[in-house]
Scaffold this motif. Structure first.
Motif, PDB file in Angstrom:
ATOM      1  N   GLU A 169       0.866  -0.781  -0.065  1.00  0.00           N
ATOM      2  CA  GLU A 169       0.048  -0.455  -0.114  1.00  0.00           C
ATOM      3  C   GLU A 169       1.064   0.902   0.078  1.00  0.00           C
ATOM      4  OE1 GLU A 169      -3.552   2.212   0.097  1.00  0.00           O
ATOM      5  OE2 GLU A 169      -3.271   0.679  -0.552  1.00  0.00           O
ATOM      6  N   LEU A 170       1.994   1.484   0.366  1.00  0.00           N
ATOM      7  CA  LEU A 170       2.829   2.639   0.597  1.00  0.00           C
ATOM      8  C   LEU A 170       3.597   2.876  -0.938  1.00  0.00           C
ATOM      9  CD1 LEU A 170       4.948   1.860   3.948  1.00  0.00           C
ATOM     10  CD2 LEU A 170       3.839   3.526   3.022  1.00  0.00           C
ATOM     11  N   ILE A 171       3.541   1.469  -1.586  1.00  0.00           N
ATOM     12  CA  ILE A 171       3.939   1.884  -2.576  1.00  0.00           C
ATOM     13  C   ILE A 171       2.999   1.965  -3.231  1.00  0.00           C
ATOM     14  CG2 ILE A 171       4.945   0.264  -4.677  1.00  0.00           C
ATOM     15  CD1 ILE A 171       6.113  -1.663  -3.170  1.00  0.00           C
ATOM     16  N   ARG A 172       1.745   1.664  -3.440  1.00  0.00           N
ATOM     17  CA  ARG A 172       0.972   2.095  -4.392  1.00  0.00           C
ATOM     18  C   ARG A 172       0.514   4.121  -3.916  1.00  0.00           C
ATOM     19  NH1 ARG A 172      -4.435   3.355  -4.227  1.00  0.00           N
ATOM     20  NH2 ARG A 172      -4.663   3.579  -2.367  1.00  0.00           N
ATOM     21  N   ARG A 173       0.627   4.155  -2.813  1.00  0.00           N
ATOM     22  CA  ARG A 173       0.220   5.102  -2.546  1.00  0.00           C
ATOM     23  C   ARG A 173       1.303   6.425  -2.828  1.00  0.00           C
ATOM     24  NH1 ARG A 173      -3.958   6.650   1.655  1.00  0.00           N
ATOM     25  NH2 ARG A 173      -4.607   4.162   2.178  1.00  0.00           N
ATOM     26  N   VAL A 174       1.979   6.083  -3.299  1.00  0.00           N
ATOM     27  CA  VAL A 174       3.575   6.892  -3.432  1.00  0.00           C
ATOM     28  C   VAL A 174       4.005   6.632  -5.163  1.00  0.00           C
ATOM     29  CG1 VAL A 174       4.916   6.478  -1.397  1.00  0.00           C
ATOM     30  CG2 VAL A 174       5.514   5.602  -3.450  1.00  0.00           C
ATOM     31  N   ASP A 175       3.409   5.832  -6.177  1.00  0.00           N
ATOM     32  CA  ASP A 175       3.863   6.008  -7.982  1.00  0.00           C
ATOM     33  C   ASP A 175       2.837   7.000  -7.985  1.00  0.00           C
ATOM     34  OD1 ASP A 175       3.784   4.992  -9.959  1.00  0.00           O
ATOM     35  OD2 ASP A 175       2.152   3.302  -9.626  1.00  0.00           O
ATOM     36  N   PRO A 176       3.320   8.356  -8.865  1.00  0.00           N
ATOM     37  CA  PRO A 176       2.383   8.793  -9.242  1.00  0.00           C
ATOM     38  C   PRO A 176       1.164   8.022 -10.313  1.00  0.00           C
ATOM     39  CG  PRO A 176       4.417   9.444  -9.719  1.00  0.00           C
ATOM     40  CD  PRO A 176       4.748   7.627  -8.571  1.00  0.00           C
ATOM     41  N   MET A 177       1.381   6.928 -10.800  1.00  0.00           N
ATOM     42  CA  MET A 177       0.445   6.858 -11.278  1.00  0.00           C
ATOM     43  C   MET A 177      -0.401   5.435 -10.008  1.00  0.00           C
ATOM     44  SD  MET A 177       2.872   4.900 -14.507  1.00  0.00           S
ATOM     45  CE  MET A 177       1.295   4.452 -15.222  1.00  0.00           C
ATOM     46  N   ARG A 178      -0.584   5.487  -9.141  1.00  0.00           N
ATOM     47  CA  ARG A 178      -1.289   4.437  -8.361  1.00  0.00           C
ATOM     48  C   ARG A 178      -1.902   3.727  -9.115  1.00  0.00           C
ATOM     49  NH1 ARG A 178      -0.492   8.212  -5.932  1.00  0.00           N
ATOM     50  NH2 ARG A 178      -1.558   9.814  -4.317  1.00  0.00           N
ATOM     51  N   ARG A 179      -0.265   2.921  -9.012  1.00  0.00           N
ATOM     52  CA  ARG A 179      -0.495   0.824  -9.724  1.00  0.00           C
ATOM     53  C   ARG A 179      -0.287   0.558  -8.643  1.00  0.00           C
ATOM     54  NH1 ARG A 179       4.320   1.624 -13.572  1.00  0.00           N
ATOM     55  NH2 ARG A 179       5.360   3.285 -11.892  1.00  0.00           N
ATOM     56  N   SER A 180      -1.137  -1.225  -9.227  1.00  0.00           N
ATOM     57  CA  SER A 180      -0.756  -1.659  -7.790  1.00  0.00           C
ATOM     58  C   SER A 180       0.607  -1.830  -7.209  1.00  0.00           C
ATOM     59  CB  SER A 180      -1.558  -3.498  -8.145  1.00  0.00           C
ATOM     60  OG  SER A 180      -1.543  -3.614  -9.042  1.00  0.00           O
ATOM     61  N   VAL A 181       0.936  -2.988  -6.537  1.00  0.00           N
ATOM     62  CA  VAL A 181       2.278  -3.377  -5.983  1.00  0.00           C
ATOM     63  C   VAL A 181       2.244  -4.152  -7.142  1.00  0.00           C
ATOM     64  CG1 VAL A 181       1.437  -4.927  -4.320  1.00  0.00           C
ATOM     65  CG2 VAL A 181       3.931  -3.982  -4.676  1.00  0.00           C
ATOM     66  N   GLY A 182       1.675  -5.447  -8.165  1.00  0.00           N
ATOM     67  CA  GLY A 182       1.452  -5.981  -9.011  1.00  0.00           C
ATOM     68  C   GLY A 182       2.356  -5.752 -10.540  1.00  0.00           C
ATOM     69  N   GLN A 183       1.457  -4.505 -10.654  1.00  0.00           N
ATOM     70  CA  GLN A 183       1.553  -3.763 -11.608  1.00  0.00           C
ATOM     71  C   GLN A 183       2.699  -2.591 -11.858  1.00  0.00           C
ATOM     72  OE1 GLN A 183      -0.500  -4.340 -14.392  1.00  0.00           O
ATOM     73  NE2 GLN A 183       1.027  -3.060 -15.696  1.00  0.00           N
ATOM     74  N   PHE A 184       3.223  -2.487 -10.605  1.00  0.00           N
ATOM     75  CA  PHE A 184       4.491  -1.337 -10.477  1.00  0.00           C
ATOM     76  C   PHE A 184       4.737  -2.415 -10.802  1.00  0.00           C
ATOM     77  CE2 PHE A 184       7.899   0.283  -8.329  1.00  0.00           C
ATOM     78  CZ  PHE A 184       7.942   1.666  -7.976  1.00  0.00           C
ATOM     79  N   ILE A 185       5.804  -3.542 -10.047  1.00  0.00           N
ATOM     80  CA  ILE A 185       6.454  -4.624 -10.203  1.00  0.00           C
ATOM     81  C   ILE A 185       6.149  -5.140 -11.690  1.00  0.00           C
ATOM     82  CG2 ILE A 185       7.431  -7.108  -9.339  1.00  0.00           C
ATOM     83  CD1 ILE A 185       6.628  -6.571  -6.921  1.00  0.00           C
TER      84      ILE A 185
END
Length: 461
Positions: A169-185
Motif C-alpha cells: 500500500e505504501l508503494i501504491r500510495r507513492v507511485d504517481p500512477m497509483r498502480r497496484s504493487v503487482g503492476q508496479f513490479i
C-alpha cells in the motif's frame, strides 16, 4: 525412484557440483520437482530444472514451469520499495502517515516506513477469513483499524502476511500512477530486466503453475481432531490476487537474475543494475538490534528494509548476504562480496522434516486449562510417543483468548519435529478463529469445532 531422473538445463564449467547435488535430491526422492539457478559475476552459470510437474508424474517440471514461492516474494517487494526510495518517492525514515494518512490511528500514528519494512510495525497477525485476503481494499481497511500488539518500533516479529499489504500500500500510495504493487513490479522491475515474477498472475499463465503438494495430504489427526484443510494457495483466484507477502509466482532464473541485478549489471551489461550502491546499502542495513528476539518466531532474526540478513546462515559467502526464503523450500539471495546470486525452488512431496516447513504441525488436544497439569500431560504425551526425545524449543502462548503450547523437539533418530498442544479445546466452541505463525515458517489458522465437528487447522503460509 519412478523411472529415469529427468534433470535438464545448463551448467558452466566449474559448477558441475551444483548439478550433481540437485540431481541427488531427486535420486533420494527428497523433491518431486524443482529448479535452481545461479548468477556469478553477472553471468548465469547454473540453470537447472527437473522432476515432475505434479504427483501424476506424467508431465515434467521443465523450463516453462512456474512455481508459487511464498515469502521469497517479500524480497521482490523490498526491491520495489527501495526503487521508490531511489526515485525520491519514499523515505525509510518518514512516518507512514506522510504517505498514508488513514494508517495513523489506534496507536499506529508514529509508525515509520522502516518499521513496516523491518517487521517492527506491531501488526504481525491477521485472522481474517481467507476470502478477504483476495480483496486488497478490504485488507487495507482492516489493517488501518487494527491496534498494534506492541508499540511500533520497539520490537520486531515476523509479519508473515501483513507485511505485503502494508508495504504494498505504501508503494501504491507513492507511485504517481497509483498502480497496484503487482503492476508496479511488472512495469518497473520485471519488464526492464526481462524476468517472470508475478504478484497477480495473468489468467493465461495459470496452466504453467506447478501445484503445491504435501500441504494438506498428511494424516495429521489425534484424539479425533482433524487438523488440515485443503490448500487455498493452489486456487487460481489466489494466484490472480495480490498477496505481496506470500503469493509471488516465478521461476529460478528470474529470481536469480533479480538478485544479480541488485549488485551489478548482468548478461554482459544487457540488463542494467536496478538499485545504486547507496540505496542498496540502506536497504540491507540491519534495523534489528543485536540479539533481539523475534516475538512471533521466538528466535533471533535480522531484517533490513524488507530483506532477511543471512550472514549467519551462509558464513562462507562473506558479509552482507541478503535475500528471503519462503515456505515450501524456496529461497533467493545475493552474496555481494562473492558477486554470487542463488535461487532454488522445490515443488516437494510431504515431508516429516519440519525444518523444511513442508506441512502444518500436528495438533494434540489436551482438555486442561491449568498450566501445570497441562504441562504434565504434554510431557507424558511426548514420552509415550517419542521416547528419548530432546526438546529444542517450548512456548506457551495466549492469543485471541486461546491458550496452547508449541513444542519443537528432536526425536531419538535425530529428526526435527513440532507438535502444538491445544490446552483449551473444551472451550473452542465459544471462541473465534486464531491465527499463529510457527517457528518453522508455517502460518496456520485454527478454527473452532462444533459438536462432533473437529477443530480445523488450515495452512495459510
Amino acid at each position: 525412484v519412478h523411472g529415469e531422473i529427468n534433470i535438464h538445463g545448463t551448467t558452466a564449467n566449474g559448477w558441475d557440483f551444483v548439478r550433481d547435488l540437485f540431481k541427488e535430491n531427486f535420486a533420494q526422492e527428497r523433491d518431486l520437482g524443482g529448479s535452481v539457478a545461479i548468477y556469478y559475476q553477472g553471468r548465469l552459470v547454473v540453470d537447472r530444472y527437473g522432476g515432475w510437474f505434479d504427483q501424476t508424474r506424467t508431465k515434467p517440471y521443465d523450463n516453462d514451469t512456474l512455481q508459487l514461492v511464498f515469502s521469497t516474494t517479500k524480497g521482490l517487494v523490498a526491491v520495489a520499495a527501495a526503487l521508490c526510495v531511489q526515485r525520491g518517492l519514499l523515505n525509510y525514515s518518514e512516518l507512514v502517515t506522510k504517505y498514508w494518512p488513514e494508517y495513523g490511528q489506534h496507536g499506529k500514528e508514529n509508525t515509520t516506513v522502516a518499521d513496516i519494512l523491518s517487521h517492527r510495525a506491531g501488526l504481525p497477525i491477521d485472522a481474517s477469513p481467507f476470502e478477504r485476503y483476495l480483496n486488497w481494499t478490504a485488507m487495507i481497511h482492516t489493517l488501518e483499524q487494527q491496534e498494534p500488539i506492541w508499540l511500533p518500533g520497539t520490537a520486531h516479529g515476523y509479519h508473515a502476511l501483513t507485511y505485503g499489504w502494508l508495504a504494498g500500500e505504501l508503494i501504491r500510495r507513492v507511485d504517481p500512477m497509483r498502480r497496484s504493487v503487482g503492476q508496479f513490479i511488472r512495469d518497473e522491475i520485471a519488464t526492464p530486466i526481462q524476468i517472470e515474477f508475478y504478484i497477480g498472475l495473468p489468467s493465461d499463465q495459470e496452466y504453467r503453475v506447478s501445484p503445491l503438494d504435501g500441504l494438506s495430504s498428511g494424516n495429521m489427526t489425534s484424539n479425533d481432531s482433524t487438523t488440515v484443510s485443503d490448500n487455498e494457495f493452489n486456487d487460481w483466484r489466489t494466484h490472480q490476487a495480490e498477496i505481496p507477502a506470500a503469493n509471488g509466482i516465478s521461476n529460478a532464473r528470474s529470481v536469480a537474475r533479480l538478485y544479480a541485478s541488485l549488485i551489478g549489471d548482468v548478461e554482459d551489461n544487457k540488463y542494467k543494475r536496478i538499485l545504486n550502491e547507496e540505496i542498496l546499502k540502506q536497504a540491507i542495513k540491519s534495523n534489528t538490534p543485536q540479539n533481539e528476539i523475534d516475538l512471533v518466531l521466538n528466535m533471533s532474526t535480522r531484517f533490513g528494509m524488507g530483506f532477511r540478513l543471512m550472514d549467519e546462515s551462509f558464513p562462507s559467502l562473506g558479509p552482507g548476504v541478503f535475500g528471503h526464503n519462503g515456505f515450501g523450500g524456496s529461497i533467493g539471495f545475493a552474496a555481494p562480496t562473492k558477486m554470487y546470486n542463488y535461487w532454488a525452488q522445490q515443488q516437494q512431496q510431504a515431508m516429516a522434516d519440519y525444518s523444511r516447513a513442508s506441512r502444518a504441525p500436528r495438533v494434540v488436544v489436551i482438555n486442561e486449562r491449568d498450566p501445570i497439569k497441562s504441562a504434565q500431560k504434554l510431557v507424558a504425551w511426548l514420552d509415550t510417543h517419542y521416547p528419548n526425545h530432546k526438546i529444542i524449543q517450548m512456548a506457551r502462548i495466549k492469543q485471541n483468548q486461546r491458550i496452547y503450547n508449541r513444542v519443537v523437539f528432536q526425536t531419538a533418530q535425530g529428526q526435527r519435529n513440532m507438535v502444538v498442544f491445544d490446552v483449551n479445546a473444551l472451550y473452542l466452541n465459544n471462541m473465534g478463529t486464531a491465527t499463529e505463525m510457527f517457528s518453522n515458517g508455517t502460518m496456520v489458522r485454527i478454527s473452532p469445532g462444533t459438536g462432533s465437528t473437529p477443530t480445523r487447522m488450515q495452512v495459510l503460509y
